[in-house]
Design a protein around this motif. Structure first.
Motif, PDB file in Angstrom:
ATOM      1  N   ILE A   1      72.347  51.089  52.973  1.00 45.81           N
ATOM      2  CA  ILE A   1      71.303  50.262  51.854  1.00 45.81           C
ATOM      3  C   ILE A   1      70.662  50.575  52.818  1.00 45.81           C
ATOM      4  O   ILE A   1      70.175  49.123  53.266  1.00 45.81           O
ATOM      5  CB  ILE A   1      72.176  49.538  50.635  1.00 45.81           C
ATOM      6  CG1 ILE A   1      73.422  49.926  50.332  1.00 45.81           C
ATOM      7  CG2 ILE A   1      71.611  49.195  49.812  1.00 45.81           C
ATOM      8  CD1 ILE A   1      74.116  49.068  49.479  1.00 45.81           C
TER       9      ILE A   1
ATOM     10  N   GLY B   1      68.089  50.378  45.663  1.00 44.42           N
ATOM     11  CA  GLY B   1      69.267  49.481  46.105  1.00 44.42           C
ATOM     12  C   GLY B   1      69.537  48.653  45.187  1.00 44.42           C
ATOM     13  O   GLY B   1      71.100  48.713  44.822  1.00 44.42           O
TER      14      GLY B   1
ATOM     15  N   ILE C   1      71.770  50.192  42.614  1.00 52.07           N
ATOM     16  CA  ILE C   1      73.150  50.431  43.074  1.00 52.07           C
ATOM     17  C   ILE C   1      74.233  49.136  42.575  1.00 52.07           C
ATOM     18  O   ILE C   1      74.978  49.773  42.349  1.00 52.07           O
ATOM     19  CB  ILE C   1      73.440  50.765  45.536  1.00 52.07           C
ATOM     20  CG1 ILE C   1      72.962  52.224  44.732  1.00 52.07           C
ATOM     21  CG2 ILE C   1      75.065  50.507  45.264  1.00 52.07           C
ATOM     22  CD1 ILE C   1      72.227  52.732  46.664  1.00 52.07           C
TER      23      ILE C   1
ATOM     24  N   HIS D   1      75.570  47.831  52.847  1.00 57.17           N
ATOM     25  CA  HIS D   1      76.597  48.934  52.948  1.00 57.17           C
ATOM     26  C   HIS D   1      77.643  49.089  52.100  1.00 57.17           C
ATOM     27  O   HIS D   1      77.745  48.285  51.688  1.00 57.17           O
ATOM     28  CB  HIS D   1      76.963  49.307  54.838  1.00 57.17           C
ATOM     29  CG  HIS D   1      78.003  47.669  54.694  1.00 57.17           C
ATOM     30  ND1 HIS D   1      79.217  48.035  55.065  1.00 57.17           N
ATOM     31  CD2 HIS D   1      78.063  46.528  55.562  1.00 57.17           C
ATOM     32  CE1 HIS D   1      79.704  46.720  55.290  1.00 57.17           C
ATOM     33  NE2 HIS D   1      78.444  45.428  56.318  1.00 57.17           N
TER      34      HIS D   1
ATOM     35  N   THR E   1      70.039  55.435  49.086  1.00 51.98           N
ATOM     36  CA  THR E   1      68.774  54.459  48.200  1.00 51.98           C
ATOM     37  C   THR E   1      68.094  55.619  47.260  1.00 51.98           C
ATOM     38  O   THR E   1      67.808  55.134  45.563  1.00 51.98           O
ATOM     39  CB  THR E   1      68.009  53.220  48.461  1.00 51.98           C
ATOM     40  OG1 THR E   1      66.946  53.881  49.561  1.00 51.98           O
ATOM     41  CG2 THR E   1      68.842  52.355  49.348  1.00 51.98           C
TER      42      THR E   1
END
Length: 427
Positions: free
Chosen positions: A75, A106, A109, A182, A370
């Motif tokens: 990320i 990010g 996510i 990650h 991202t």
């Protein structure tokens, strides 16, 4: 009809269970047809479904088959060209909009992982490692730049401090971004696909788009069916082929190589990366690595322009790994694989609309984990009539590669050779 399975990789071998999704064999109608079940397509589908759209996703192989299921799993914030480069190209107003979005992917996510309880080994913390004093100076400037756009989770690392987070003697310093991190990339894609289906979205695998019939009610044709939609989102990236010729002319698929070691065990793994951060160096042709949930080292690097598969991936990447970690000389490599990403001449993503109803995003240029999640949100906003952020990307200038498709690979490789030489010579 050919059934395309995942390439052999650590990610495919350790993927969470997922249903087998059928190929499209009928004629269906939908609000939005998304072409591609990678991060861009899945992120778009999720945001659209959350806003009441009916969504159908067509995937040529399997969910996360392309770069979304094969990447380094890191990320990393911003874009492949940073905000200061964008500002010099387009001016402060447009750069401000793009800068405000540079750290959003990010967050998206993490929101998806939490909201839909996606099991993908999410870990916080990413390190940019400097090999020279000049690279360290660049990181100092980058920290000031990112903080200007409100990004404050950053710490400069001197030579002593970077030794505390990565057991590599090559680095003179670095920068830690705690909003980096990650994930297991294929499991993230599979979790997002399950979220799409939980909201009523339909995903067809083994259903490549072979033709788009443009018009007021566009139709996407597959080998055994077709989808009539109000809108189309083209999200195939490096695996789109020549489905949309005007997009293929301004981009080039490139391959990157990754290896995964055997499990290292807790003690050795902790000695390499005590805080379990992911790392990438600051070279133009960079190396990147991290630990997996079962304590393997994933190590990637190198670029093959034109996306040819090398004959021996381990022979390319293992020496890079041993330069960083000579203590791994006796460690076995269990997996080696390659995957394609899409490069643009500017190294900035290409976003736009063809006619009134075909939208696209492509060309993350190696910086896609991202960005693709942000792109899905921006595309969904545009379909809802909120186009300011979409337009900030769409107005970025883009150009075809010199010499067209025939010469784009040698030109890009020549440029990479030049910058690789600069890395080696330290200037």
């Amino acid at each position: 009809m050919t059934n395309t399975s995942y390439p052999a990789s650590y990610y495919a071998a350790s993927a969470n269970p997922a249903p087998s999704r059928p190929a499209l064999q009928d004629d269906v109608e939908t609000d939005v047809c998304v072409i591609g079940a990678g991060y861009t397509g899945l992120s778009s589908a999720l945001f659209l479904l959350e806003n009441g759209f009916k969504v159908t996703v067509l995937e040529a192989a399997k969910v996360g088959f392309g770069a979304s299921g094969r990447n380094g799993g890191q990320i990393v914030n911003s874009y492949s060209r940073d905000i200061d480069v964008i500002e010099r190209s387009v001016g402060p107003q447009q750069a401000q909009l793009l800068g405000n979005m540079a750290f959003e992917g990010g967050r998206i996510i993490r929101e998806r992982v939490a909201k839909y309880q996606i099991q993908c080994d999410l870990k916080d913390g990413g390190v940019f490692a400097a090999l020279t004093a000049k690279q360290m100076g660049h990181l100092e400037s980058q920290k000031r730049l990112w903080e200007r756009f409100g990004h404050t989770q950053l710490e400069l690392l001197d030579q002593r401090r970077i030794r505390e987070v990565v057991a590599c003697d090559e680095y003179v310093g670095g920068m830690l971004d705690m909003s980096g991190g990650h994930i297991h990339p294929l499991n993230l894609a599979l979790g997002e696909a399950a979220a799409v289906e939980s909201l009523g979205g339909v995903i067809y695998e083994q259903s490549p788009a072979v033709r788009i019939e443009r018009g007021a009610s566009p139709v996407v044709h597959t080998p055994q069916g077709k989808v009539r939609a109000k809108f189309i989102i083209v999200a195939g990236n490096a695996y789109l082929g020549n489905l949309v010729p005007e997009l293929a002319a301004k981009s080039m698929p490139c391959g990157t190589q990754v290896i995964a070691t055997e499990p290292l065990g807790d003690e050795l793994a902790r000695s390499l990366l005590p805080q379990d951060y992911c790392v990438e160096d600051c070279n133009y042709l960079l190396d990147y690595y991290r630990l997996t949930g079962d304590k393997r080292l994933i190590f990637g690097g190198g670029v093959v322009y034109g996306a040819r598969d090398p004959a021996n991936i381990e022979a390319i990447i293992r020496p890079k790994m041993l330069k960083a970690f000579p203590q791994l000389k006796d460690v076995k490599i269990d997996y080696a694989w390659t995957g394609n990403f899409l490069l643009t001449l500017s190294r900035l993503p290409q976003v736009g609309r063809l006619g009134d109803n075909i939208y696209y995003s492509q060309g993350c240029s190696g910086h896609g984990v991202t960005y693709t999640h942000l792109a899905g949100k921006v595309l969904a906003e545009a379909l809802r009539g909120q186009a300011e952020r979409f337009d900030a990307f769409a107005d970025l200038p883009h150009y075809p590669f010199p010499g067209g498709q025939l010469l784009r690979t040698p030109f890009a490789a020549l440029g990479a050779w030049y910058y690789g030489l600069r890395d080696k010579l330290g200037f």
